[in-house]
Design an enzyme around this catalytic site. Structure first.
Site, PDB file in Angstrom:
ATOM      1  CE  LYS A   1      -1.824   1.701   4.082  1.00 41.16           C
ATOM      2  NZ  LYS A   1      -1.567   3.151   4.179  1.00 41.16           N
ATOM      3  CG  ASN A   2       2.447   2.716   3.540  1.00 44.85           C
ATOM      4  OD1 ASN A   2       1.266   2.998   3.341  1.00 44.85           O
ATOM      5  ND2 ASN A   2       2.957   2.575   4.749  1.00 44.85           N
TER       6      ASN A   2
ATOM      7  CB  CYS B   1      -4.828   6.374  10.458  1.00 46.06           C
ATOM      8  SG  CYS B   1      -5.381   4.724  10.078  1.00 46.06           S
TER       9      CYS B   1
ATOM     10  NE  ARG C   1      -0.278  10.366   9.947  1.00 47.34           N
ATOM     11  CZ  ARG C   1      -0.574   9.283   9.253  1.00 47.34           C
ATOM     12  NH1 ARG C   1      -1.796   8.891   9.155  1.00 47.34           N
ATOM     13  NH2 ARG C   1       0.341   8.589   8.653  1.00 47.34           N
TER      14      ARG C   1
ATOM     15  CG  ASP D   1       2.596   1.650   9.512  1.00 43.32           C
ATOM     16  OD1 ASP D   1       2.166   2.528  10.278  1.00 43.32           O
ATOM     17  OD2 ASP D   1       2.803   1.848   8.300  1.00 43.32           O
TER      18      ASP D   1
ATOM     19  NE  ARG E   1      -7.028   4.410   5.498  1.00 49.95           N
ATOM     20  CZ  ARG E   1      -6.054   4.787   6.327  1.00 49.95           C
ATOM     21  NH1 ARG E   1      -6.284   4.854   7.610  1.00 49.95           N
ATOM     22  NH2 ARG E   1      -4.870   5.107   5.868  1.00 49.95           N
TER      23      ARG E   1
HETATM   24  C1  UD1 Z   1       4.087   6.981   6.256  1.00 50.58           C
HETATM   25  C2  UD1 Z   1       3.236   5.754   6.059  1.00 50.58           C
HETATM   26  C3  UD1 Z   1       2.639   5.298   7.384  1.00 50.58           C
HETATM   27  C4  UD1 Z   1       3.742   5.105   8.420  1.00 50.58           C
HETATM   28  C5  UD1 Z   1       4.646   6.334   8.499  1.00 50.58           C
HETATM   29  C6  UD1 Z   1       5.851   6.147   9.387  1.00 50.58           C
HETATM   30  C7  UD1 Z   1       2.407   6.034   3.793  1.00 50.58           C
HETATM   31  C8  UD1 Z   1       1.246   6.246   2.903  1.00 50.58           C
HETATM   32  N1  UD1 Z   1       2.173   6.060   5.112  1.00 50.58           N
HETATM   33  O1  UD1 Z   1       3.233   8.001   6.741  1.00 50.58           O
HETATM   34  O2  UD1 Z   1       1.948   4.067   7.175  1.00 50.58           O
HETATM   35  O3  UD1 Z   1       3.160   4.901   9.679  1.00 50.58           O
HETATM   36  O4  UD1 Z   1       5.125   6.685   7.185  1.00 50.58           O
HETATM   37  O5  UD1 Z   1       6.593   5.054   8.977  1.00 50.58           O
HETATM   38  O6  UD1 Z   1       3.504   5.770   3.342  1.00 50.58           O
HETATM   39  N2  UD1 Z   1       5.869  14.879  10.546  1.00 50.58           N
HETATM   40  C9  UD1 Z   1       5.969  16.219  10.841  1.00 50.58           C
HETATM   41  N3  UD1 Z   1       5.855  17.119   9.815  1.00 50.58           N
HETATM   42  C10 UD1 Z   1       5.673  16.726   8.523  1.00 50.58           C
HETATM   43  C11 UD1 Z   1       5.578  15.349   8.239  1.00 50.58           C
HETATM   44  C12 UD1 Z   1       5.684  14.440   9.267  1.00 50.58           C
HETATM   45  O7  UD1 Z   1       6.143  16.609  11.991  1.00 50.58           O
HETATM   46  O8  UD1 Z   1       5.583  17.581   7.631  1.00 50.58           O
HETATM   47  C13 UD1 Z   1       5.965  13.899  11.647  1.00 50.58           C
HETATM   48  C14 UD1 Z   1       4.645  13.146  11.841  1.00 50.58           C
HETATM   49  O9  UD1 Z   1       3.764  13.866  12.637  1.00 50.58           O
HETATM   50  C15 UD1 Z   1       5.113  11.885  12.510  1.00 50.58           C
HETATM   51  C16 UD1 Z   1       6.461  11.621  11.842  1.00 50.58           C
HETATM   52  O10 UD1 Z   1       6.868  12.872  11.283  1.00 50.58           O
HETATM   53  O11 UD1 Z   1       5.320  12.105  13.867  1.00 50.58           O
HETATM   54  C17 UD1 Z   1       6.442  10.532  10.815  1.00 50.58           C
HETATM   55  O12 UD1 Z   1       5.623  10.905   9.770  1.00 50.58           O
HETATM   56  P1  UD1 Z   1       5.906  10.484   8.252  1.00 50.58           P
HETATM   57  O13 UD1 Z   1       7.167   9.705   8.168  1.00 50.58           O
HETATM   58  O14 UD1 Z   1       5.782  11.709   7.419  1.00 50.58           O
HETATM   59  O15 UD1 Z   1       4.693   9.518   7.978  1.00 50.58           O
HETATM   60  P2  UD1 Z   1       3.706   9.520   6.748  1.00 50.58           P
HETATM   61  O16 UD1 Z   1       4.463   9.793   5.498  1.00 50.58           O
HETATM   62  O17 UD1 Z   1       2.523  10.335   7.062  1.00 50.58           O
END
Ligand code: UD1
Length: 418
Positions: A22-23, A116, A121, A305, A397
């Protein structure tokens, strides 16, 4: 809403193949509109996050077909650059579209993303990086509006290795003028998959899988056909399921390097693990020892995850475990549901203290998010008696056929319509 009815207490035996990740598929779908030519993504799992992303592509004017499990995207007629709040609200990954839309049209707009409900986030890292590439960003009526005629390569240092921000920067920089360097990049295998896909479209990117990624902007990209990697989180879910229930299971499609710390932790629990190429075999007596400590970290650390599933395992292992969730602040919503089944877990902030009990009992529990829902299913498989796992929309999902895969392994599980 559909529910699972699970009669627990059966050991799991057999082999299954993991679905496509998925990711990986979600950012690839976002990348598909970078070219006007046809893009084919193979063996795409029929999960609701994919259907939502496809609705977004269609809303942007792309023609998208499903054919024998593949998704074919033709975006020659795409012209819309704004993603409505209804769709961004459903899928956080829609934020990747900002990078792709800016590359293709020089402008992009989307409402603040959803996904989720597992914490705040924020998307500050995405937006700051886009600004470094020369993008002007304004907020208007709950929408993030971005403009840039042609982005310019830049040196971008991420304060945290965000997966989504790293992918978004790759999508934005792929045709930018000159070189972009991302330092402090996320190293997840899905980033490597995105690099391989973009290179198959004619991009010049190197370094994915390390903390520095270098993107040399190219003037055009062409169509491609691509088979993405398999889903390491789905694979990990079945391995943990077998550990909890006891038995012997082989999962095909995912190599041990993608799951790193999980396999180490399962060995610590007392499971036997054999790996060969892209196959992982686990055998478990079902009588496990607790992990002393599991702390979620960016790759190659323990994946957030799989945190909920690992907590479900420790709930019935011998001893005590400390689980620390470092990525998402409210990722313990499933814990009160596990407690309904007899688990002894106390949550304080980012930590969960688990005192293993000798067994869980069947109960009626409700999924609150995707991976928490999967953890409840695994707990129910290992519990004595019948459980109902309610509200499968979250599970749908990310898992295309959780019920079918588990049945193949001998689980007593059925899906019942509302
Ligand atoms: C992706 C995955 C999700 C997984 C996560 C961490 C997808 C579609 N989803 O989510 O399944 O749980 O990686 O392995 O690939 N953060 C900030 N600012 C930002 C972006 C992120 O502070 O602009 C923080 C988030 O709040 C969180 C951390 O960084 O605490 C990790 O987030 P991130 O690695 O960006 O996860 P996703 O890409 O949303």
């Amino acid at each position: 809403m559909d529910k699972f009815v699970i009669d627990g207490g059966r050991r799991l035996y057999g082999s299954i193949r993991a679905q496509t990740a998925k990711n990986s598929v979600l950012p690839l779908l976002a990348a598909s509109i970078l070219t006007e030519q046809q893009v084919t993504i193979r063996e795409v799992p029929p999960i609701s996050d994919v259907f939502c992303m496809v609705r977004i592509l269609r809303e942007l004017g792309a023609t998208v077909h499903f054919r024998e499990g593949d998704v074919i995207i033709e975006s020659a007629d795409a012209g819309e650059h704004c993603i409505s709040s209804a769709l961004t609200g459903e899928l956080r990954s829609s934020v990747f579209m900002l990078g792709s839309l800016l590359t293709r049209f020089g402008r992009a707009a989307c409402a603040y993303p959803g996904g989720c409900d597992i914490g705040l986030r924020p998307i500050d890292l995405h937006l700051n990086a886009l600004k470094r590439l020369g993008v002007s960003i304004r907020e208007r009526d709950g929408y993030i509006c971005c403009f840039c005629d042609r982005m310019k390569g830049a040196e971008i240092a991420l304060d945290f290795p965000s997966v989504g921000a790293t992918e978004n920067i790759m999508l934005a920089a792929v045709k930018a003028e000159g070189r972009t360097t991302i330092s402090g990049a996320a190293k997840e295998p899905e980033i490597v998959d995105l690099q391989n896909f973009l290179c198959a479209m004619g991009a010049k990117i190197a370094g994915a899988g390390t903390d520095t990624i270098v993107i040399e902007g190219v003037s055009s990209l062409h169509g491609a056909e691509y088979l993405p990697m398999k889903d390491r989180i789905e694979a990990g879910t079945y391995l943990i399921g077998c550990a909890i229930c006891g038995g012997e299971v082989e999962v095909e499609g995912v190599g041990s390097d993608c799951l790193g710390l999980l396999l180490h932790k399962l060995r610590e629990n007392g499971c036997k693990i054999h790996t060969k190429n892209d196959k992982i075999r686990i055998s478990s007596s079902g009588r496990l020892k607790c992990n002393r400590r599991i702390e979620t970290m960016p790759f190659p650390g323990f994946p957030t995850d799989l945190q909920a599933q690992a907590t479900a395992l420790n709930a019935t292992a011998e001893g005590c475990a400390l689980i620390v969730e470092n990525l998402f602040e409210t990722r313990y919503k499933y814990v009160p549901e596990l407690i309904k089944m007899g688990a002894d877990i106390e949550v304080k902030g980012r930590s969960a203290f688990v005192r293993g009990v000798s067994g869980l009992h069947g109960a009626s529990v409700t999924c609150g998010d995707l991976r928490g829902g999967a953890a409840l299913v695994l707990a129910a498989l290992g519990a004595e008696g019948v459980s109902e796992v309610l509200d499968l929309t979250h599970i749908d999902r990310g898992y295309s056929d959780l019920c079918g895969q588990l049945k193949k392994l001998g689980a007593e599980i059925k899906r019942v319509g509302a």
